[in-house]
Design a protein around this motif. Structure first.
Motif, short mmCIF file in Angstrom:
data_model
loop_
_atom_site.label_atom_id
_atom_site.label_comp_id
_atom_site.label_asym_id
_atom_site.label_seq_id
_atom_site.Cartn_x
_atom_site.Cartn_y
_atom_site.Cartn_z
N ASN A 104 17.79 -0.04 33.25
CA ASN A 104 18.53 0.79 34.20
C ASN A 104 17.62 1.90 34.73
O ASN A 104 17.21 2.78 33.97
CB ASN A 104 19.76 1.39 33.51
N PRO A 105 17.28 1.89 36.02
CA PRO A 105 16.36 2.92 36.54
C PRO A 105 16.99 4.31 36.61
O PRO A 105 16.28 5.31 36.66
CB PRO A 105 16.02 2.41 37.95
N GLN A 106 18.33 4.37 36.60
CA GLN A 106 19.02 5.65 36.79
C GLN A 106 18.63 6.68 35.74
O GLN A 106 18.46 7.87 36.05
CB GLN A 106 20.54 5.43 36.76
N GLU A 107 18.46 6.25 34.48
CA GLU A 107 18.16 7.21 33.42
C GLU A 107 16.82 7.90 33.64
O GLU A 107 16.60 9.03 33.17
CB GLU A 107 18.20 6.53 32.05
N PHE A 108 15.90 7.26 34.37
CA PHE A 108 14.60 7.87 34.63
C PHE A 108 14.60 8.66 35.95
O PHE A 108 13.87 9.64 36.08
CB PHE A 108 13.50 6.81 34.60
N TRP A 109 15.43 8.25 36.90
CA TRP A 109 15.63 9.09 38.09
C TRP A 109 16.27 10.42 37.68
O TRP A 109 16.00 11.45 38.28
CB TRP A 109 16.53 8.38 39.10
N ASN A 110 17.12 10.38 36.66
CA ASN A 110 17.81 11.59 36.20
C ASN A 110 16.86 12.66 35.68
O ASN A 110 17.20 13.84 35.65
CB ASN A 110 18.82 11.25 35.10
N VAL A 111 15.66 12.25 35.22
CA VAL A 111 14.68 13.24 34.73
C VAL A 111 13.53 13.42 35.73
O VAL A 111 12.50 14.00 35.40
CB VAL A 111 14.14 12.87 33.32
N GLY A 112 13.71 12.91 36.94
CA GLY A 112 12.77 13.21 38.03
C GLY A 112 11.58 12.29 38.16
O GLY A 112 10.64 12.62 38.91
N CYS A 113 11.56 11.14 37.48
CA CYS A 113 10.42 10.22 37.60
C CYS A 113 10.32 9.69 39.04
O CYS A 113 11.31 9.20 39.59
CB CYS A 113 10.55 9.07 36.62
N GLN A 114 9.13 9.78 39.60
CA GLN A 114 8.97 9.41 41.01
C GLN A 114 8.86 7.90 41.23
O GLN A 114 9.31 7.39 42.25
CB GLN A 114 7.70 10.08 41.58
N MET A 115 8.23 7.19 40.29
CA MET A 115 8.05 5.74 40.45
C MET A 115 8.63 5.03 39.24
O MET A 115 8.10 5.16 38.13
CB MET A 115 6.56 5.40 40.62
N VAL A 116 9.73 4.33 39.45
CA VAL A 116 10.36 3.58 38.36
C VAL A 116 10.20 2.10 38.69
O VAL A 116 10.91 1.56 39.54
CB VAL A 116 11.85 3.98 38.21
N ALA A 117 9.22 1.47 38.05
CA ALA A 117 8.86 0.09 38.39
C ALA A 117 9.84 -0.90 37.78
O ALA A 117 10.22 -0.79 36.62
CB ALA A 117 7.44 -0.20 37.88
N LEU A 118 10.24 -1.88 38.59
CA LEU A 118 11.16 -2.93 38.15
C LEU A 118 10.56 -4.29 38.44
O LEU A 118 9.62 -4.41 39.24
CB LEU A 118 12.51 -2.81 38.86
N ASN A 119 11.11 -5.32 37.81
CA ASN A 119 10.73 -6.70 38.11
C ASN A 119 11.53 -7.14 39.33
O ASN A 119 12.67 -7.56 39.22
CB ASN A 119 11.01 -7.61 36.91
N PHE A 120 10.91 -7.02 40.52
CA PHE A 120 11.63 -7.28 41.76
C PHE A 120 12.07 -8.74 41.89
O PHE A 120 12.96 -9.05 42.68
CB PHE A 120 10.74 -6.91 42.96
N GLN A 121 11.45 -9.63 41.12
CA GLN A 121 11.81 -11.04 41.21
C GLN A 121 13.12 -11.37 40.52
O GLN A 121 13.63 -12.49 40.64
CB GLN A 121 10.69 -11.93 40.64
N THR A 122 13.68 -10.39 39.80
CA THR A 122 14.91 -10.63 39.02
C THR A 122 16.08 -9.87 39.62
O THR A 122 16.15 -8.65 39.52
CB THR A 122 14.71 -10.19 37.55
N PRO A 123 17.02 -10.57 40.27
CA PRO A 123 18.19 -9.88 40.85
C PRO A 123 19.14 -9.39 39.76
O PRO A 123 19.10 -9.84 38.63
CB PRO A 123 18.84 -10.97 41.72
N GLY A 124 20.00 -8.46 40.13
CA GLY A 124 20.97 -7.93 39.17
C GLY A 124 21.33 -6.50 39.53
O GLY A 124 20.86 -5.95 40.53
N THR A 125 22.17 -5.89 38.71
CA THR A 125 22.64 -4.53 38.97
C THR A 125 21.49 -3.55 39.11
O THR A 125 21.51 -2.64 39.95
CB THR A 125 23.58 -4.07 37.83
N GLN A 126 20.44 -3.69 38.29
CA GLN A 126 19.32 -2.75 38.31
C GLN A 126 18.61 -2.78 39.67
O GLN A 126 18.28 -1.73 40.23
CB GLN A 126 18.33 -3.08 37.19
N MET A 127 18.37 -3.99 40.20
CA MET A 127 17.73 -4.08 41.51
C MET A 127 18.66 -3.62 42.62
O MET A 127 18.21 -3.09 43.65
CB MET A 127 17.26 -5.52 41.76
#
Length: 346
Positions: free
Chosen positions: A156-179
Motif C-alpha cells: 500500500n503506497p499510502q502509508e509512505f505518502w503519509n510520511v512524505g516519501c516523494q518516490m514510492v516505487a510499485l510493480n506497475f505490471q501488477t494491477p490492483g488496488t495499490q496501482m
C-alpha cells in the motif's frame, strides 16, 4: 518547470562540475568503475533492524571474546561499471546509501537521495514517524518493493505518502488496488506526474505524524448520495451474464481516516441500477485522503467479481451532481460505464 520532464535516478561518476567539463569532450561508449562505497547499494533488501531492536543472543555474547581474537575477514569490494554518458544525465539528484536519520542530517547533501526497502521503511514509519517526516522535508526518499515479492505483488503506497516519501516505487505490471491508488494520486495537477506535498509535510519544524495529527487536522464532512449506475460491465461469472452490482466507497489516508462503506445489491440489473443511498465520512486530514469507488458483482455471499473502479484525491472532488467514470482493472476507461452521484462536503 518539471511538467512532462523525466527525472533520472542512477549512479553518478564524479560531481556535476566534472560532468559539465566532460561535455566538451568525445567520450561516447566510455565507462568508469565505482565501488559500493561510492554509491548507494541498498536496492537489495537486507535484514535491516532499528537500533533499539538489535539484540544479541546469550550464546553469541559468550563466544564474543573468543571470536574477537580470530583474524577478521577482509570485505570484498564489489565494483560496477557505469557508462559516463548515462552518469552525466544525473544532474538533479544523486543516490546516497541510507544509514540513519541522524547520519543523513549531519552528512547528506540536499541533492542526494535515499532508497529504503519497504520492510525497513515500514518499521521506521511506525517507530520514528516524526524523524522520518523531518528527513523527507530535506531529502528525496524512494521506497521500493522487497525482493521476496516473487509474484510482483504490491504494498500500500499510502502509508509512505503519509510520511512524505516523494518516490514510492510499485510493480506497475501488477494491477490492483495499490496501482489504482497510484494512478488516482497523480490525476491531480493535470496528470503531469508531480504533486506538491501538503505544507505540513514540507515544513522542517512540523510536528505532524499520521497517528497523531493534532493541530494539523482540518476536518471535512463528506456526504455522497449514490443515485444510480449506467451501462455497468456484464458479469463473466454469472450464467445469465447479468450482474448483481454493489458499490464500495473506500477512504485511504491517515489511519484515523481509513473507512469503507457498501451499498445494497441490485439484482440482475447492470444496465441502470438505482440505489439512492447516502454515505457520510468524517475526514481529519483531507490533504492526504484518497477516495475509491469500486463496483462489484455479488456472485455469492463470499465471492464478488470486480467490474470497475475510479480513484481520486478527496480534494479533487467537486460538489453537486457528478458522473463518475469507471476504469478496468488494467486502468483502461470503460466506455459508457459510470456512476451517478451527488457530492457535498463542508
Amino acid at each position: 518547470a518539471l511538467k512532462f520532464k523525466v527525472l533520472i535516478k542512477n549512479k553518478k561518476v564524479g560531481t556535476l562540475e566534472q560532468s559539465l567539463l566532460r561535455m566538451e569532450d568525445e567520450y561516447q561508449g566510455e565507462t568508469e568503475e565505482l565501488s559500493d562505497s561510492d554509491f548507494d547499494s541498498d536496492d537489495s533488501e537486507e535484514e535491516e533492524m532499528l537500533p533499539h531492536q538489535q539484540k544479541r543472543s546469550p550464546s553469541k555474547r559468550k563466544g564474543e571474546r573468543k571470536s574477537s581474537l580470530l583474524p577478521q575477514k577482509k570485505t570484498k569490494v564489489r565494483k560496477t561499471k557505469i557508462a559516463l554518458a548515462l552518469s552525466d544525465l544525473v544532474i538533479y539528484t544523486k543516490s546516497q546509501k541510507f544509514v540513519s536519520f541522524d547520519h543523513s542530517l549531519q552528512h547528506q547533501q540536499c541533492y542526494e537521495n535515499n532508497s529504503i526497502g519497504e520492510s525497513y521503511a515500514r518499521k521506521l514509519a511506525r517507530a520514528s514517524a516524526k524523524e522520518f517526516i523531518s528527513h523527507t522535508t530535506r531529502f528525496i526518499t524512494r521506497i521500493y518493493p522487497k525482493g521476496t515479492r516473487m509474484t510482483s505483488s504490491n504494498y500500500n503506497p499510502q502509508e509512505f505518502w503519509n510520511v512524505g516519501c516523494q518516490m514510492v516505487a510499485l510493480n506497475f505490471q501488477t494491477p490492483g488496488t495499490q496501482m489504482e491508488l497510484q494512478d488516482g494520486k497523480f490525476l491531480d495537477n493535470g496528470g503531469c506526474g508531480y504533486v506538491l506535498k501538503p505544507e505540513f509535510l514540507r515544513d522542517r519544524n512540523t510536528k505532524f505524524t499520521p497517528r497523531n495529527v493534532g493541530a494539523y487536522s482540518k476536518p471535512m464532512s463528506l456526504s455522497i448520495r449514490l443515485i444510480s449506475g449506467h451501462q455497468l460491465p456484464p458479469s463473466s461469472l454469472s450464467k445469465t451474464n447479468k450482474a448483481d452490482p454493489m458499490v464500495q466507497i473506500e477512504i485511504y489516508g491517515v489511519p484515523e481516516d481509513q473507512a469503507r462503506k457498501k451499498s445494497s445489491v441490485i439484482k440482475s440489473n447492470a444496465l441502470c441500477p438505482k440505489w439512492n443511498e447516502t454515505f457520510s465520512f468524517n475526514i481529519q486530514v483531507p490533504e492526504l485522503a484518497m477516495i475509491r469507488f469500486c463496483v462489484e458483482d455479488e456472485v455469492s455471499l463470499v465471492n464478488n467479481e470486480f467490474l470497475g473502479q475510479y480513484t481520486l484525491p478527496v480534494l479533487s472532488l467537486n460538489t453537486g451532481y457528478r458522473k463518475i467514470p469507471l476504469m478496468s482493472k488494467e486502468g483502461i476507461k470503460l466506455e459508457s460505464a459510470s456512476l451517478f452521484a451527488h457530492v457535498w462536503f463542508y
